[in-house]
Design a protein around this motif. Structure first.
Motif: not given
Length: 136
Positions: A51-52, A58-60, A63, A87, A90-91, A94
């Motif tokens: 994810w990072q 930093q965010r990928n 992703f 994380r 958050a993933a 997304a």
């Protein structure tokens, strides 16, 4: 809203549904030094998509594209896992925003919260529940 699923229930879901995927969103450093879930007894491997990106965290930006490149489609049940569940949430959010409809967060992640001595992997999470894992 993303549902939190206990690691043992995730393992059961992975056993019951050959289409279900476990996506570990930690960094490559975590995979290498802490370990990864072992799905060999199920005849498959965990999907590793950070994810990072370490070390900048930093965010990928790719992703969602990486999920698709790994063969996941909108109906694929995907269980997202990180160290403690933040994380991965958050993933999952997304992925859901990108049209994936069956996304879940692995509650307490791979290592869970620290114990009284500050060590992870003892209180809750994938490792603490005794689920299969190995060092890379």
């Amino acid at each position: 809203m993303i549902e939190d699923i206990e690691p043992g229930k995730v393992w059961e879901a992975l056993q019951a549904d050959p289409q279900a995927q476990l996506c570990d969103v930690r960094t490559d450093a975590e995979w290498n030094f802490v370990g990864i879930p072992d799905l060999q007894s199920l005849g498959r491997e965990v999907v590793l998509i950070p994810w990072q990106v370490y070390p900048t965290m930093q965010r990928n930006g790719g992703f969602v594209e990486h999920l698709r490149e790994a063969g996941m489609v909108s109906e694929t049940p995907i269980y997202f896992l990180c160290r403690s569940g933040a994380r991965s949430l958050a993933a999952a959010q997304a992925a859901q925003a990108a049209g994936f409809t069956r996304v879940y967060n692995v509650a307490d992640g791979f290592e869970g919260p620290p114990d009284g001595q500050g060590h992870r992997g003892q209180v809750s999470g994938w490792k603490a529940e005794g689920l299969p894992w190995h060092q890379r």
